[in-house]
Design a protein around this motif. Structure first.
Motif, short mmCIF file in Angstrom:
data_model
loop_
_atom_site.label_atom_id
_atom_site.label_comp_id
_atom_site.label_asym_id
_atom_site.label_seq_id
_atom_site.Cartn_x
_atom_site.Cartn_y
_atom_site.Cartn_z
N SER A 63 0.83 -1.21 0.00
CA SER A 63 0.00 0.00 0.00
C SER A 63 0.86 1.25 0.00
N CYS A 64 1.98 1.23 0.78
CA CYS A 64 2.87 2.39 0.83
C CYS A 64 3.50 2.64 -0.53
N ILE A 65 3.93 1.54 -1.19
CA ILE A 65 4.54 1.69 -2.49
C ILE A 65 3.53 2.23 -3.48
N SER A 66 2.31 1.67 -3.42
CA SER A 66 1.27 2.14 -4.33
C SER A 66 0.95 3.60 -4.09
N ASP A 67 0.87 3.97 -2.79
CA ASP A 67 0.54 5.35 -2.45
C ASP A 67 1.65 6.31 -2.83
N SER A 68 2.91 5.82 -3.05
CA SER A 68 4.02 6.72 -3.33
C SER A 68 4.04 7.17 -4.78
N PHE A 69 3.16 6.62 -5.63
CA PHE A 69 3.05 7.02 -7.03
C PHE A 69 1.73 7.71 -7.27
N SER A 70 1.80 8.80 -7.95
CA SER A 70 0.59 9.60 -8.23
C SER A 70 -0.11 9.09 -9.47
N SER A 71 -1.42 9.13 -9.44
CA SER A 71 -2.23 8.84 -10.62
C SER A 71 -3.00 10.07 -11.07
N SER A 72 -2.68 11.21 -10.49
CA SER A 72 -3.39 12.44 -10.82
C SER A 72 -2.95 12.98 -12.18
N PRO A 73 -3.91 13.36 -13.03
CA PRO A 73 -3.54 13.92 -14.34
C PRO A 73 -2.87 15.29 -14.24
N THR A 74 -2.85 15.87 -13.05
CA THR A 74 -2.13 17.15 -12.89
C THR A 74 -0.64 16.94 -12.64
N ASP A 75 -0.27 15.71 -12.29
CA ASP A 75 1.14 15.41 -12.08
C ASP A 75 1.71 14.82 -13.38
N VAL A 76 2.37 15.68 -14.13
CA VAL A 76 2.93 15.26 -15.41
C VAL A 76 4.42 15.63 -15.45
N LEU A 77 5.00 15.56 -16.61
CA LEU A 77 6.45 15.69 -16.76
C LEU A 77 6.87 17.12 -17.08
N SER A 78 8.10 17.43 -16.73
CA SER A 78 8.76 18.66 -17.17
C SER A 78 9.98 18.27 -18.00
N PHE A 79 10.29 19.08 -19.02
CA PHE A 79 11.38 18.76 -19.93
C PHE A 79 12.40 19.90 -19.94
N SER A 80 13.67 19.54 -20.14
CA SER A 80 14.72 20.56 -20.18
C SER A 80 14.60 21.44 -21.41
N ARG A 81 13.90 20.97 -22.44
CA ARG A 81 13.62 21.78 -23.63
C ARG A 81 12.44 21.17 -24.37
N ASP A 82 11.74 22.01 -25.11
CA ASP A 82 10.56 21.51 -25.83
C ASP A 82 10.89 21.10 -27.25
N THR A 83 12.12 21.42 -27.72
CA THR A 83 12.56 21.03 -29.05
C THR A 83 14.01 20.59 -29.00
N VAL A 84 14.29 19.44 -29.57
CA VAL A 84 15.67 18.97 -29.72
C VAL A 84 16.04 19.19 -31.18
N ASN A 85 16.96 20.14 -31.40
CA ASN A 85 17.31 20.56 -32.75
C ASN A 85 18.76 20.21 -33.03
N PHE A 86 18.99 19.49 -34.12
CA PHE A 86 20.34 19.07 -34.48
C PHE A 86 21.00 19.99 -35.51
#
Length: 475
Positions: A22-45
């Motif tokens: 239960s603790c492990i399960s509770d340690s992960f969020s299922s909320s759609p407000t908890d999403v990812l952040s990225f160091s950049r929105d475009t990877v340009n070569f």
């Protein structure tokens, strides 16, 4: 009693396990407000040479939430994508159930391999990196510009050849111009060299660019070494250019040559009746040894800038040398500078006692020029009894005019526009520089009416150095 204690132990372990789960399960969020952040929105070569893998780009994927999150899917959107991804050390096209603990992050590495086409112009390739977390889809754009190139691999030029601007040229190991052949290079040509590659001239090279269309000779790394700072700042990316002893009448006009190990080297020929090399309105810079080195040859340098090297920027041994409206400067970044900016050898009689060299002593003239940088100016201070003359030349060091130093400026900072801490190397002088209008018009010839950027020089009161000075700012 033993069965009872055994039963109690099983119950305790089971309850502990359920609590743990239960603790492990509770340690992960299922909320759609908890999403990812990225160091950049475009990877340009930027520009990628076809059939060659790109440098590896890094993308940081972060979880800012107070609980861990599970990325249910990471994938490249196009099934035939030219991009490749690596997630925390594992390569693949698609990944599932990737965990990121609270306030933690993972690294993704991205590469691109573009096939060659028949196009001469760069073409754009793109894809999207898709992330699905708690039912929310996020994307990072991937883009690259493919450039087809003409490749030279252990190539010998045995008859006259012309390089044009249709495509860039990449030299992978060596490009050799054989005796009797001429390599002609048109304005605006890009000649790029892989690590360790070099251009060797036994025949003749005619590299003739134009104002605003300088011929580029540089390494083949087009990416950045720092944010907003190109790989150009790094020396040692390729070996350099060597003009052999049997080669004469070579031209470097409107050439930007940089980031080498050995710079431009002219081998000894012992014949100073024939012009070995003419350098006109060109910039040779950023070398791990010398930017320019010549031995017992006839050299003419007009309106040229030589800069950034770990050893002498210009090193001359014997020969006949004429440098007019030149800038010799040094702001090298990557090691201690071990020699003065300008080194002259076999130019005064005492050198005859140190070698069996039968070549005549050096004859050299430096006129309307600037010598200034992080190291001292010259390797030799007393030129008495030599045929070496400095006329209307500015020096960093203190000194006095005499029979060999004529109308020179001493203890003089020309006020370059260079900003070394910001990796900005610009050897134009500021509008209030003390070298403005300090040249002698008698040393000017018609080719020196313009500098390498096509700016017109004041032919009545020329400014010292390779460039027309920067204009005074308008209020």
């Amino acid at each position: 009693m033993r069965p009872f204690f055994f039963f109690v132990s099983i119950v305790v372990i089971t309850i502990w396990g359920l609590c743990g789960t239960s603790c492990i399960s509770d340690s992960f969020s299922s909320s759609p407000t908890d999403v990812l952040s990225f160091s950049r929105d475009t990877v340009n070569f930027d520009t990628v040479f076809t059939d060659l893998g790109t440098p590896t780009a890094r993308l940081v994927v972060a979880n800012r939430a107070k609980k861990g999150i599970v990325i249910s899917s990471i994938r490249l959107k196009n099934s035939d994508s030219k991009f490749q991804i690596n997630v925390d050390g594992v390569c693949g096209k698609e990944f599932h159930d990737v965990e990121i603990w609270k306030e933690d992050s993972i690294f993704m590495f991205i590469e691109c391999l573009l096939p060659s086409t028949s196009d001469n112009e760069p073409y754009r390739v793109e894809d999207e990196l898709e992330f699905v977390t708690n039912g929310v889809t996020q994307t990072v754009l991937l883009e690259a510009y493919g450039q087809n190139v003409t490749r030279f691999k252990a190539t010998r030029i045995t008859q006259d050849m012309r390089l044009t601007t249709e495509r860039p040229y990449v030299v992978f190991d060596s490009l050799v111009v054989d005796k009797g052949a001429t390599l002609s290079i048109d304005p605006d040509v890009r000649l790029l060299f892989h690590e360790g590659a070099e251009l060797i001239v036994h025949g003749r090279i005619d590299a003739t660019g134009a104002p605003g269309k300088l011929i580029q000779m540089r390494g083949d790394r087009l990416d950045n070494v720092l944010p907003d700072v190109g790989y150009d700042i790094l020396s040692g990316q390729w070996k350099g250019v060597r003009i052999s002893s049997e080669s004469f009448d070579n031209k470097f006009e409107y050439v930007d040559m940089r980031s080498t190990t050995d710079g431009l080297r002219v081998d000894s020929c012992g014949n100073t009746s024939l012009l070995k090399l003419r350098i006109y309105n060109s910039w040779l810079h950023n070398s791990q040894s010398h930017a320019f080195e010549a031995k017992y040859a006839k050299i003419e340098a007009l309106g040229a800038c030589f800069s950034e090297s770990a050893e002498a920027v210009v090193s001359l041994s014997g020969g006949v040398n004429n440098f007019v409206q030149c800038t010799i400067a040094n702001n090298y970044l990557f090691s201690a500078i071990t020699e003065p900016l300008l080194c002259l050898y076999h130019c005064i009689p005492k050198h005859l006692e140190e070698s069996d060299n039968t070549n005549p002593l050096m004859r050299a003239e430096f006129e309307n020029s600037i010598i200034y940088g992080l190291s001292k100016d010259l390797n030799i201070g007393d030129l008495t009894d030599s045929n070496v003359f400095f006329r209307n030349v500015s020096f960093k060091s203190e000194g006095n005019n005499d029979d060999n130093f004529i109308d020179c400026l001493w203890d003089c900072d020309p006020i370059f526009l260079t900003d070394r801490p910001k990796y900005y190397f610009n050897y134009h002088v500021a509008y209030d520089s003390p070298v403005i209008n300090m040249g002698n018009p008698a040393f000017l010839s018609s080719p020196l009416q313009i500098d390498m950027y096509g700016e017109y020089r004041n032919m009545s009161l020329p400014t010292l150095g390779a460039y027309v000075p920067a204009p005074e700012p308008q209020e």
